[in-house]
Design a protein around this motif. Structure first.
Motif, PDB file in Angstrom:
ATOM      1  N   THR A 242       0.835  -1.205   0.000  1.00  0.00           N
ATOM      2  CA  THR A 242       0.000   0.000   0.000  1.00  0.00           C
ATOM      3  C   THR A 242       0.870   1.256   0.000  1.00  0.00           C
ATOM      4  O   THR A 242       0.612   2.211  -0.737  1.00  0.00           O
ATOM      5  N   GLY A 243       1.908   1.252   0.825  1.00  0.00           N
ATOM      6  CA  GLY A 243       2.803   2.412   0.893  1.00  0.00           C
ATOM      7  C   GLY A 243       3.459   2.694  -0.448  1.00  0.00           C
ATOM      8  O   GLY A 243       3.528   3.847  -0.894  1.00  0.00           O
ATOM      9  N   ILE A 244       3.926   1.651  -1.100  1.00  0.00           N
ATOM     10  CA  ILE A 244       4.614   1.828  -2.385  1.00  0.00           C
ATOM     11  C   ILE A 244       3.631   2.321  -3.462  1.00  0.00           C
ATOM     12  O   ILE A 244       3.933   3.253  -4.214  1.00  0.00           O
ATOM     13  N   ILE A 245       2.447   1.718  -3.497  1.00  0.00           N
ATOM     14  CA  ILE A 245       1.447   2.124  -4.504  1.00  0.00           C
ATOM     15  C   ILE A 245       1.027   3.583  -4.271  1.00  0.00           C
ATOM     16  O   ILE A 245       0.937   4.383  -5.206  1.00  0.00           O
ATOM     17  N   CYS A 246       0.784   3.926  -3.020  1.00  0.00           N
ATOM     18  CA  CYS A 246       0.392   5.325  -2.728  1.00  0.00           C
ATOM     19  C   CYS A 246       1.498   6.289  -3.129  1.00  0.00           C
ATOM     20  O   CYS A 246       1.226   7.359  -3.674  1.00  0.00           O
ATOM     21  N   SER A 247       2.745   5.938  -2.846  1.00  0.00           N
ATOM     22  CA  SER A 247       3.844   6.845  -3.200  1.00  0.00           C
ATOM     23  C   SER A 247       3.916   7.006  -4.718  1.00  0.00           C
ATOM     24  O   SER A 247       4.173   8.102  -5.210  1.00  0.00           O
ATOM     25  N   ALA A 248       3.661   5.930  -5.455  1.00  0.00           N
ATOM     26  CA  ALA A 248       3.684   6.025  -6.925  1.00  0.00           C
ATOM     27  C   ALA A 248       2.565   6.937  -7.425  1.00  0.00           C
ATOM     28  O   ALA A 248       2.769   7.762  -8.310  1.00  0.00           O
ATOM     29  N   PHE A 249       1.374   6.828  -6.823  1.00  0.00           N
ATOM     30  CA  PHE A 249       0.254   7.681  -7.252  1.00  0.00           C
ATOM     31  C   PHE A 249       0.468   9.138  -6.852  1.00  0.00           C
ATOM     32  O   PHE A 249       0.040  10.045  -7.565  1.00  0.00           O
ATOM     33  N   ARG A 250       1.102   9.367  -5.719  1.00  0.00           N
ATOM     34  CA  ARG A 250       1.309  10.751  -5.297  1.00  0.00           C
ATOM     35  C   ARG A 250       2.429  11.427  -6.069  1.00  0.00           C
ATOM     36  O   ARG A 250       2.449  12.651  -6.199  1.00  0.00           O
ATOM     37  N   ASN A 251       3.361  10.631  -6.574  1.00  0.00           N
ATOM     38  CA  ASN A 251       4.436  11.193  -7.385  1.00  0.00           C
ATOM     39  C   ASN A 251       4.151  10.885  -8.844  1.00  0.00           C
ATOM     40  O   ASN A 251       4.976  10.345  -9.558  1.00  0.00           O
ATOM     41  N   LEU A 252       2.947  11.250  -9.263  1.00  0.00           N
ATOM     42  CA  LEU A 252       2.368  10.914 -10.581  1.00  0.00           C
ATOM     43  C   LEU A 252       3.366  11.038 -11.725  1.00  0.00           C
ATOM     44  O   LEU A 252       4.079  11.993 -11.835  1.00  0.00           O
TER      45      LEU A 252
ATOM     46  N   ASP B 190      13.984  14.788  -1.707  1.00  0.00           N
ATOM     47  CA  ASP B 190      12.868  13.947  -2.155  1.00  0.00           C
ATOM     48  C   ASP B 190      13.420  12.734  -2.919  1.00  0.00           C
ATOM     49  O   ASP B 190      14.045  12.878  -3.959  1.00  0.00           O
ATOM     50  N   VAL B 191      13.198  11.553  -2.372  1.00  0.00           N
ATOM     51  CA  VAL B 191      13.802  10.343  -2.946  1.00  0.00           C
ATOM     52  C   VAL B 191      13.302  10.052  -4.366  1.00  0.00           C
ATOM     53  O   VAL B 191      13.987   9.386  -5.143  1.00  0.00           O
ATOM     54  N   PHE B 192      12.139  10.594  -4.716  1.00  0.00           N
ATOM     55  CA  PHE B 192      11.636  10.346  -6.063  1.00  0.00           C
ATOM     56  C   PHE B 192      12.272  11.278  -7.087  1.00  0.00           C
ATOM     57  O   PHE B 192      12.305  10.980  -8.267  1.00  0.00           O
ATOM     58  N   LYS B 193      12.754  12.425  -6.612  1.00  0.00           N
ATOM     59  CA  LYS B 193      13.260  13.422  -7.563  1.00  0.00           C
ATOM     60  C   LYS B 193      14.776  13.480  -7.634  1.00  0.00           C
ATOM     61  O   LYS B 193      15.337  13.972  -8.606  1.00  0.00           O
ATOM     62  N   MET B 194      15.470  13.018  -6.619  1.00  0.00           N
ATOM     63  CA  MET B 194      16.931  13.114  -6.589  1.00  0.00           C
ATOM     64  C   MET B 194      17.578  12.143  -7.577  1.00  0.00           C
ATOM     65  O   MET B 194      16.964  11.184  -8.024  1.00  0.00           O
TER      66      MET B 194
END
Lengths: 252, 252
Positions: A242-252, B190-194
Motif C-alpha cells: 500500500t505504501g509503495i502504490i500510494c507513493s507512486a500515485f502521489r508522485n504521478l 525527495d527520494v523520487f526526484k533526486m
C-alpha cells in the motif's frame, strides 16, 4: 482515590469487540496517542485517565472544562491496559455515529481495503493514508474492526485524522462510477510506468487471498509493483505494498 | 512414538535467544516456511518435525537421505511452537558460521539497518529486500536478532535467500568508501526526484530514534519520502518507509 473494581472491569472489557459495540466506546493508550486524541480527534472524548505524574505535567488539559480527567495509579493502569508496557495515560472515546454516505465526496486519491484482517496492517495502512494526505479510506464489511486496540495503536494517531467508511464494494463502485478504480494484484501493469490520475481508488486485498473475485470481475485496471527477484513469486506485506502504490500515485 | 519430555523442553527452549546462541540453532515453523527451508535455505537443516498428515502428503521429502524427519503429534507441536496456531511442520536449522567480510562484495543496492528493534519490522524489511532483489542486508550490532522466531516467520522465507551481515557502521563505511551512502531522515532530498545510482547503500534508522548521530555525521546525503499531509510531522513505519525507498531506487 481509586477506581472501583467494576470500573476496572468495565475499562478492561473495552479490549473486546463485543463490549466496544455494546457501549459504543473504544480506548486510546499512551501519552503520545492520548495527547493526539485531545488535540486532533474527530471522535468525542469521554474520559481521560492519567497517572499523577502525567496529569501534573499536563496542567493545560485541566483547563478545558469539557474534559473529564481521572487520576489513576500505575497498578490500575496495568489492569485496564491492552499494552505490554502501559504508559501513563489512557482514554475512552465515543465511536460516534458511523460516517454516512453523504459525507463521502471523493475527488482525490482514495483507498478501498478488501478484507484486511491483521490489526497491525490495518493500523499501518491508515498511517500511510495519513502521510500521503488520503482523506477517505473505505473498508469492506469483513475487514478487521478499526476500533480494535491494536489497530488504534498502530495508526499512531492517523485514526483521528483519516475518515473511515465501511461499505460493500458493489454499492461503492456503482455510486462512484466517475472514479478510476485500480485493483492491486500480482500481475498487473507496472504502477511506476502506467498513466495515473488523481481521482483514483486503489484497491488492496486480503493478506492471504488478495482481492475477491467479485471485485476482480468488476475492475478492469490491474496494477502491480515490479519485483527484481527472479527466483520466486512471493508477495510483499499488504501495508508495504500500500505504501509503495500510494507513493507512486502521489508522485504521478 | 512420542517426543520425550527433554526433547520437548529443548525444542521449546529455542524460542529464547540464550538457548539459540548456546546451541547455534534456530527454528522455522509452518508448512510453507518449512518447505521453503527444505528447498531454498542456505542454513543447514538439522531435523524436520511434521504431523503424520503432513509427512504423508510430502513423501518426496523422505527420499532425501540427508534429511532427518521425525513424526510429531499435534499436541506435541503445540508445546514446542512459538506460534498461536501451529501448522503441521516445524524444523530446526543451524545458524552456521556467520558470513564473513570476504563474502561481502557489493556492487548493487544494499540496505544498512541501524538498530531496528521490532521483530515484525525486521522480518518485513528482509522480505522487501528479497522482493527488490537486494542481495545483502547489513545490520548494526544492536539490531533485533534475525533468528528470533517472530523475525523468521515475518520474512516469509526471505531469510533463506537474502545474505545478512552484522557490522558496525564505521568499519562498513570505511571499507566501502566507493559506494554512495544515503541516510533516510525526515528532512532530506525527495527520494523520487533526486539522482540515484545502483551502487547505493540505503540506511534505515531505529523505529523511535531514527539514525544514530554517529552515522548522521558521516553520511552527507540525506533522503526523505515526501509527505502530502500539511498538518503534522508524524513518520511512516520503518518497514513501509524501506519499501518506498527501495521502490524509488529500483525504478531509478
Amino acid at each position: 482515590m481509586s477506581l472501583t473494581t467494576s470500573q476496572i472491569k468495565f475499562l478492561s472489557s473495552l479490549g473486546q469487540k463485543k463490549f466496544r459495540e455494546e457501549h459504543g466506546l473504544f480506548v486510546v493508550e499512551g501519552v503520545k496517542m492520548v495527547e493526539e486524541a485531545i488535540h486532533q480527534s474527530h471522535f468525542p472524548l469521554k474520559t481521560i485517565y492519567g497517572t499523577s505524574e502525567w496529569i501534573g505535567k499536563n496542567g493545560f488539559l485541566l483547563k478545558d472544562p469539557s474534559l473529564e480527567i481521572v487520576e489513576i495509579k500505575e497498578k490500575e493502569l496495568k489492569r485496564i491496559s491492552n499494552l505490554k508496557n502501559p504508559n501513563q495515560a489512557f482514554c475512552v472515546c465515543e465511536k460516534g455515529n458511523k460516517s454516512d454516505d453523504k459525507d463521502l465526496k471523493i475527488n482525490d486519491l482514495t483507498l478501498y481495503l478488501d478484507r484486511i484482517k491483521d490489526p497491525g496492517n490495518m493500523g499501518t495502512i491508515l498511517r500511510i493514508a495519513d502521510w500521503f494526505g488520503i482523506e477517505n479510506v473505505i473498508l469492506s464489511p469483513e475487514s478487521v474492526e478499526v476500533f480494535n486496540p491494536k489497530v488504534v495503536q498502530a495508526t499512531m494517531g492517523a485514526i483521528f485524522r483519516v475518515s473511515i467508511f465501511e461499505k460493500d464494494f458493489t454499492s461503492f463502485f456503482e455510486e462512484h462510477s466517475d472514479l478510476n478504480f485500480f485493483a492491486t494484484t500480482m500481475s498487473g501493469a507496472d504502477v511506476f510506468k502506467m498513466k495515473k490520475t488523481k481521482d483514483s481508488v486503489i484497491i488492496i486485498g486480503n493478506e492471504s487471498h488478495g482481492i475477491s473475485k467479485e471485485i476482480m470481475d468488476k475492475v478492469k485496471e490491474k496494477i502491480s509493483i515490479p519485483t527484481f527477484n527472479k527466483s520466486r513469486s512471493e508477495s510483499l506485506n499488504a501495508a508495504v505494498a500500500t505504501g509503495i502504490i500510494c507513493s507512486a500515485f502521489r508522485n504521478l
